[in-house]
Design a protein around this motif. Structure first.
Motif, PDB file in Angstrom:
ATOM      1  N   TRP A   1      38.906  25.679  34.039  1.00 49.69           N
ATOM      2  CA  TRP A   1      38.991  26.941  34.370  1.00 49.69           C
ATOM      3  C   TRP A   1      38.912  28.006  33.324  1.00 49.69           C
ATOM      4  CZ3 TRP A   1      43.791  29.848  35.132  1.00 49.69           C
ATOM      5  CH2 TRP A   1      43.650  31.122  35.566  1.00 49.69           C
TER       6      TRP A   1
ATOM      7  N   LYS B   1      35.940  27.873  30.678  1.00 51.28           N
ATOM      8  CA  LYS B   1      34.662  28.197  31.276  1.00 51.28           C
ATOM      9  C   LYS B   1      34.876  29.934  31.199  1.00 51.28           C
ATOM     10  CE  LYS B   1      32.598  24.535  33.394  1.00 51.28           C
ATOM     11  NZ  LYS B   1      32.151  23.804  34.641  1.00 51.28           N
ATOM     12  N   ILE B   2      35.895  30.277  31.701  1.00 47.67           N
ATOM     13  CA  ILE B   2      35.973  31.792  31.960  1.00 47.67           C
ATOM     14  C   ILE B   2      36.823  32.694  30.925  1.00 47.67           C
ATOM     15  CG2 ILE B   2      35.985  31.326  34.619  1.00 47.67           C
ATOM     16  CD1 ILE B   2      38.781  32.884  34.634  1.00 47.67           C
TER      17      ILE B   2
ATOM     18  N   HIS C   1      33.355  33.817  40.254  1.00 48.20           N
ATOM     19  CA  HIS C   1      32.849  34.574  38.914  1.00 48.20           C
ATOM     20  C   HIS C   1      31.447  34.652  38.744  1.00 48.20           C
ATOM     21  CE1 HIS C   1      36.263  36.506  37.018  1.00 48.20           C
ATOM     22  NE2 HIS C   1      36.961  35.374  37.498  1.00 48.20           N
ATOM     23  N   THR C   2      30.857  33.060  39.059  1.00 48.99           N
ATOM     24  CA  THR C   2      29.541  32.671  38.907  1.00 48.99           C
ATOM     25  C   THR C   2      28.522  33.681  39.817  1.00 48.99           C
ATOM     26  OG1 THR C   2      29.880  30.550  38.034  1.00 48.99           O
ATOM     27  CG2 THR C   2      27.671  30.895  38.977  1.00 48.99           C
ATOM     28  N   LEU C   3      29.130  33.754  41.093  1.00 51.46           N
ATOM     29  CA  LEU C   3      28.389  34.583  42.015  1.00 51.46           C
ATOM     30  C   LEU C   3      28.311  36.006  41.786  1.00 51.46           C
ATOM     31  CD1 LEU C   3      29.718  32.932  45.253  1.00 51.46           C
ATOM     32  CD2 LEU C   3      27.193  32.730  44.513  1.00 51.46           C
TER      33      LEU C   3
ATOM     34  N   LYS D   1      28.358  37.204  38.627  1.00 51.61           N
ATOM     35  CA  LYS D   1      27.595  37.258  37.797  1.00 51.61           C
ATOM     36  C   LYS D   1      26.292  37.462  37.992  1.00 51.61           C
ATOM     37  CE  LYS D   1      26.338  35.047  33.260  1.00 51.61           C
ATOM     38  NZ  LYS D   1      26.827  34.095  32.220  1.00 51.61           N
ATOM     39  N   GLN D   2      25.783  36.603  39.308  1.00 49.59           N
ATOM     40  CA  GLN D   2      24.450  36.491  39.741  1.00 49.59           C
ATOM     41  C   GLN D   2      24.269  37.643  40.562  1.00 49.59           C
ATOM     42  OE1 GLN D   2      24.339  32.855  41.770  1.00 49.59           O
ATOM     43  NE2 GLN D   2      24.192  31.545  40.080  1.00 49.59           N
TER      44      GLN D   2
ATOM     45  N   GLN E   1      37.986  25.662  41.386  1.00 48.01           N
ATOM     46  CA  GLN E   1      36.435  25.463  41.262  1.00 48.01           C
ATOM     47  C   GLN E   1      36.013  26.742  42.287  1.00 48.01           C
ATOM     48  OE1 GLN E   1      34.767  22.992  40.089  1.00 48.01           O
ATOM     49  NE2 GLN E   1      32.840  24.717  40.433  1.00 48.01           N
TER      50      GLN E   1
ATOM     51  N   LEU F   1      36.011  29.805  39.590  1.00 52.45           N
ATOM     52  CA  LEU F   1      34.823  29.606  38.888  1.00 52.45           C
ATOM     53  C   LEU F   1      33.655  30.003  39.375  1.00 52.45           C
ATOM     54  CD1 LEU F   1      35.301  26.278  36.837  1.00 52.45           C
ATOM     55  CD2 LEU F   1      35.463  28.680  35.912  1.00 52.45           C
ATOM     56  N   ASP F   2      33.265  29.742  40.801  1.00 50.94           N
ATOM     57  CA  ASP F   2      32.254  29.948  41.946  1.00 50.94           C
ATOM     58  C   ASP F   2      32.171  31.156  42.055  1.00 50.94           C
ATOM     59  OD1 ASP F   2      31.663  27.251  41.556  1.00 50.94           O
ATOM     60  OD2 ASP F   2      32.387  26.769  43.634  1.00 50.94           O
TER      61      ASP F   2
END
Length: 344
Positions: A151, A154-155, A225-227, A229-230, A219, A222-223
């Motif tokens: 975690w 990655k961030i 933050h990814t969403l 970013k998207q 997890q 992380l998901d």
């Protein structure tokens, strides 16, 4: 149609309009569907944005890294040191002579019992160490699909971080089943309300919020933050939410603090901050603090992680020159959040 039949029909129509969602929850916004699809309906979740200073987050995270790293090294050393002993025991069990073989002809019964007792204690100590202490570094460094190290790797360390807590040893059924649901439920009062207490969130970074009732889902963090970013949704959409799944309804949510509440709390904190300085005869420091904030905001076009840290450093130096302990003063007005991080 009789009057009684008409009354019954009207009464039934009235009941059907009552929402099955218990107070204070409402239907979760559809904008969060990409995130909600990844949640376990059996669990209850709390999400919020951790806005503690980056330096604070780094210092806090160093402690478990050093602790678990130290434990891992000690356990690795124990494996290395104990290997000859256990190898000799194994050879003896297979019928081969080794250093662990006991010469029954030349040892007394008491000596044999003592050898057995010592080996039993060694077995027990090693078992307890690896069974109960070894799981700490194992989970910290190697747990899948995600762990604290992955975690953070990655961030990194950010000014605003999404924190996702998941219920531990209880779940949605405990909150939604039975006559009393939602805010009337005992689990709401004893598990949810203490977990969102303002003082708790001021004192602890997201990583420190794990306890007997709540765990962190790395997890999902992380998901999330990814969403963001998207551009599936804005980060603030996950701030201060309690999420639970209700049969026949789907995901329901409660935002325990609105944007208005946040702004109002910060306004009150700034007023209290100014009054504390005025009372100490240092009102000029309030305007000095305002100048530092505006200067950093103009420099960065907003508050980056580095900007936040510079604000904190500059303010502490300026206050120290006037004989005022900035940290002690901010504790008296409810903490530093809202004073050096974001403008109310």
């Amino acid at each position: 149609m009789s009057k009684s039949a008409g009354k019954k029909q009207k009464q039934a129509s009235f009941k059907s309009g009552v929402s099955p969602i218990p107070t204070p929850f409402t239907k979760a916004p559809t904008s969060l569907d990409p995130f909600l699809e990844q949640l376990d309906p059996a669990q209850v979740y709390i999400t919020h944005i951790d806005r503690h200073l980056v330096e604070t987050k780094k210092q806090i995270f160093q402690i478990p890294v050093l602790l678990n790293g130290g434990i891992a090294l000690l356990l690795a050393w124990r494996i290395y040191a104990a290997f000859p002993f256990y190898w000799a025991i194994l050879l003896t069990l297979l019928g081969y002579p080794s250093s662990a073989t006991v010469d029954t002809a030349n040892t007394t019964r008491n000596e044999q019992v003592w050898i057995l007792a010592k080996r039993t204690l060694v077995f027990l100590a090693d078992f307890l160490a690896f069974r109960f202490v070894g799981v700490w570094p194992l989970g910290f460094f190697l747990e899948q699909p995600c762990n604290p190290v992955i975690w953070r790797w990655k961030i990194g360390f950010r000014a605003d971080e999404i924190v996702v807590r998941v219920s531990r040893n209880w779940g949605a059924k405990d909150l939604m089943d039975g006559v009393k649901q939602g805010e009337e439920n005992a689990f709401f009062k004893t598990r949810i309300l203490p977990a969102i207490e303002k003082q708790l969130l001021r004192q602890k970074t997201g990583y420190l919020l794990m306890d007997k009732s709540w765990d962190l889902d790395f997890q999902l963090m992380l998901d999330a933050h990814t969403l963001v970013k998207q551009e599936k949704f804005e980060m603030k959409a996950l701030d201060k939410l309690v999420l639970a799944h209700m049969d026949g309804v789907g995901w329901i949510a409660w935002q325990w603090e609105t944007d208005y509440d946040v702004v109002e709390e910060r306004r009150k904190k700034v007023v209290a901050f100014k009054e504390a300085l005025t009372k100490a005869g240092k009102e000029s420091l309030f305007w000095k603090w305002m100048d530092i904030l505006e200067n950093e905001r103009d420099t960065d076009g907003g508050f980056t992680a580095e900007g936040q840290q510079r604000v904190a450093d500059r303010v502490q130096v300026a206050f120290a020159k006037e004989g005022i302990n900035f940290e002690e003063l901010t504790k008296d007005v409810g903490g530093v959040e809202g004073l050096t991080v974001k403008k109310p």
